[in-house]
Design an enzyme around this catalytic site. Structure first.
Site, PDB file in Angstrom:
ATOM      1  N   CYS A 163       7.893  11.856   1.488  1.00 22.19           N
ATOM      2  CA  CYS A 163       8.155  11.680   0.060  1.00 22.19           C
ATOM      3  C   CYS A 163       8.028  10.237  -0.402  1.00 22.19           C
ATOM      4  CB  CYS A 163       9.531  12.230  -0.284  1.00 22.19           C
ATOM      5  SG  CYS A 163       9.657  14.001   0.058  1.00 22.19           S
ATOM      6  N   HIS A 300      15.303   7.006  -6.045  1.00 20.54           N
ATOM      7  CA  HIS A 300      14.683   8.139  -5.357  1.00 20.54           C
ATOM      8  C   HIS A 300      15.491   9.407  -5.609  1.00 20.54           C
ATOM      9  CE1 HIS A 300      12.511  10.418  -2.347  1.00 20.54           C
ATOM     10  NE2 HIS A 300      13.651  10.717  -1.739  1.00 20.54           N
ATOM     11  N   LYS A 330      13.744  12.496 -11.514  1.00 21.23           N
ATOM     12  CA  LYS A 330      13.711  13.821 -10.879  1.00 21.23           C
ATOM     13  C   LYS A 330      14.667  14.790 -11.567  1.00 21.23           C
ATOM     14  CE  LYS A 330      12.360  12.127  -6.294  1.00 21.23           C
ATOM     15  NZ  LYS A 330      12.397  10.661  -6.530  1.00 21.23           N
ATOM     16  N   HIS A 335      11.796  17.264  -7.617  1.00 21.20           N
ATOM     17  CA  HIS A 335      11.285  16.325  -6.612  1.00 21.20           C
ATOM     18  C   HIS A 335       9.783  16.555  -6.417  1.00 21.20           C
ATOM     19  CE1 HIS A 335      10.777  13.632  -3.466  1.00 21.20           C
ATOM     20  NE2 HIS A 335      11.495  14.183  -2.502  1.00 21.20           N
ATOM     21  N   PHE A 394      11.290  11.984   4.728  1.00 23.30           N
ATOM     22  CA  PHE A 394      11.658  12.508   6.046  1.00 23.30           C
ATOM     23  C   PHE A 394      11.115  11.587   7.137  1.00 23.30           C
ATOM     24  CE2 PHE A 394      12.169  17.329   5.014  1.00 23.30           C
ATOM     25  CZ  PHE A 394      13.457  17.084   4.566  1.00 23.30           C
TER      26      PHE A 394
END
Length: 406
Positions: A163, A300, A330, A335, A394
């Site tokens: 991401c 984020h 977001k 997302h 991730f």
């Protein structure tokens, strides 16, 4: 001598709109692009929430052969890149005579793989898969398609960083330009929106189940958040050296003045606090600014319990008693994953150019960590000249960009 890296064009195709003007209006009005998708419920999804957008129709714009090589996300990226190139005045003649590169974030191409495997299992004949499936199914599908369509001759590389992919594409391109290895690079991020691409996320209960109120499901930093909402589309940012932009007579709209990065070196899916802190600190240091000059932080924050909490801790640690408005777009888009780092630069640029900060939708009750940040739940009309944008992924990959108005 290091070169100044500037932004000369942007393009966007998202659930907030299919061009910059539509998206800016949605941001200004705090409009959510999240819906309930009944088809996902029929497929066995725990959560049927998703961003809403149509795949662009490219018949008449591209040949059949070009279209057959493109999966969903490459079509989004093509539409966004056409807009960005037009805004940057990057025309065919210039591209033919110069080495324009492409670095684009993408970390999956699931639907094409699923379709190919289904055909193999059903037909027992690999020749029926079709030649287009090869190019649709590779993670590098966006860069290989766009590089061929636009006849780009510079660097040609996909950034696969979960991401943070879209953000890393801009940061790494800035490094190449700053060191004189390229003059102009097409950057961005793309994310497929089909159900196949995110079924495994649903399987680990990563998504919000607030299905009765889709627009209220994505709740970054709010105490009652229960998971993220998947989104997607594509965003393109044209960056080049200041000298190149001046020579071309291109509009100079911003400067990529800081890029920070780090790895958490920890859990594969649970973020920590130390990694983001180091990414933020590096970006601010590389920008050569006092952090008090930063007027807005695009977080984020995906609306997950642990992720939002740890990012709030990191931002609070870095900024101390300076509390610029901090929001997560977001809350409106869900997302956007591989696209998010690029789209959020576009969203932040639009806000900076139009003197407002879009609301952090659904922020009703701060928790013990978000209460230390300045998170507006309603639009703020404000002029600012520098923003910071976070993207984490991730595997513990972190990317932070600092962008200045010009």
């Amino acid at each position: 001598m290091e070169k100044k890296v500037v932004i000369t064009g942007m393009g966007i195709y998202s659930c907030l709109g299919t061009n910059l003007d539509e998206v800016c209006t949605s941001l200004y009005n705090g409009r959510s692009g999240i819906i309930f998708d009944a088809v996902r419920k029929e497929m066995g999804f725990r959560s049927a929430l998703t961003a809403s957008l149509e795949v662009p129709e490219l018949k008449g714009r591209l040949s059949r052969n070009q279209r057959v090589y493109m999966p969903e996300q490459a079509k989004y990226a093509y539409a966004a890149t056409c807009e960005a190139m037009a805004n940057a005045r990057l025309d065919t003649e210039y591209i033919e005579q110069h080495e324009v590169g492409i670095l684009y974030g993408n970390d999956s191409s699931a639907e094409a793989v699923v379709r190919s495997v289904d055909t193999m299992r059903e037909k027992k004949d690999t020749t029926l898969i079709g030649s287009g499936a090869i190019f649709q199914s590779m993670n590098s599908t966006v860069t290989m398609n766009l590089a061929c369509i636009f006849k780009l001759k510079g660097i040609n590389l996909t950034i696969s960083g979960a991401c943070a992919s879209g953000s890393h594409s801009i940061g790494l391109a800035a490094l190449l330009i700053r060191n004189g290895l390229q003059d102009c690079i097409v950057c961005g991020g793309a994310q497929e929106v089909n159900a196949f691409s995110i079924g495994s996320f649903d399987g680990i209960s990563a998504f919000s189940v607030r299905e009765d109120a889709p627009a209220k499901a994505s709740r970054p930093f709010d105490r009652d958040r229960d998971g993220l909402v998947p989104g997607g589309g594509a965003a393109t940012v044209i960056i080049e050296s200041y000298e190149s932009a001046v020579r071309r007579g291109a509009p100079v709209i911003g400067e990529v003045c800081g890029y920070g990065f780090s790895s958490n070196g920890d859990h594969i899916s649970v973020p920590n606090v130390d990694g983001p802190i180091r990414s933020l600190q590096m970006a601010i240091r590389e920008a050569g600014i006092d952090l008090r000059e930063i007027g807005y932080v695009n977080a984020h924050a995906t609306s997950t319990p642990v992720g939002d909490r740890n990012e709030a801790k990191a931002i609070s640690h870095v900024f101390g008693d300076h509390k610029p408005e901090t929001t997560s777009t977001k809350s409106m888009t869900g997302h956007e994953m591989w696209m998010a780092g690029a789209s959020e630069v576009v969203y932040s640029m639009l806000m900076m150019k139009h003197d407002f900060i879009a609301p952090n939708l659904n922020f009703e009750h701060p928790d013990e960590d978000s209460m230390h940040l300045n998170i507006p739940a309603a639009r703020v009309d404000k002029h600012f000249d520098i923003f910071l944008s976070n993207s984490f992924g991730f595997g513990g990959t972190n990317s932070t960009l600092v962008v200045k108005n010009m």
